[in-house]
Scaffold this active site. Sequence first.
Site, PDB file in Angstrom:
ATOM      1  NE  ARG A 291      -3.788   2.196   2.449  1.00  0.00           N
ATOM      2  CZ  ARG A 291      -3.587   3.440   2.864  1.00  0.00           C
ATOM      3  NH1 ARG A 291      -2.390   3.793   3.348  1.00  0.00           N
ATOM      4  NH2 ARG A 291      -4.552   4.326   2.802  1.00  0.00           N
TER       5      ARG A 291
ATOM      6  CE  LYS B  50      -7.207   3.925   4.913  1.00  0.00           C
ATOM      7  NZ  LYS B  50      -8.337   3.122   4.385  1.00  0.00           N
TER       8      LYS B  50
ATOM      9  CB  SER C 194     -11.971  -1.854   2.913  1.00  0.00           C
ATOM     10  OG  SER C 194     -10.575  -2.017   2.826  1.00  0.00           O
TER      11      SER C 194
END
Length: 213
Positions: A38, A138, A109
């Site tokens: 990511r 995040k 998700s």
Amino acid sequence: MRKLLRAYLVLGSTNCRDHPLRVLEEALTGGITLVQFREKGPGALTGEPLRALAVQLQAACRRRGVPFLVNDDVELALEIGADGVHVGQEDEAAARVRDRIVDRILGVSAHTFAEAEAAVRHGADYLGIGPIYPTASKADAKAPQGPGLIRELRARGITSPLVGIGGITTETAGEVIRAGADGVAVISAVTQATDVQDSAARLYAATAADLRP
């Protein structure tokens, strides 16, 4: 799929204390079972440096026989032959990604029962559920919902493989497993650890199968 979710690492160059390749290799030695690349946030790599890092990390995973997924970037995943893709609710639609990656792993998700149900219908192989606890990894993370969300999904008939994510540590991983998750996904608990291998090993131990309900 359920076994692969047990100790799931999400990493990129923006969240590692050391070079991502060194962090990954230590984490794999510690027992990480699935890896998601990511590369997002301030200072994230783009272009050829992004691709080069992805190829390096994927090669390390292949040497250990651990699947390597790419977050959101379907083009990159297909270009390097990644094992799959993980998408969020704001990314490309799961149904379209499923069509594009064919039989590779698709993770989605989900933050609600409705999102989880839709993801399953659109071909998700597993669901990433969270954030479970508060997280600083995040910037756009939604409000934490606790392990109760996983219990709710199981109680309402979601039988797909589930991995909890968001602020999970080696100390709280067992609670997430007992709620009904098949595994836990972490970022900083491993990537920011002073001893990455030990942290990964403790995470693996904390997700022992006999903890599951």
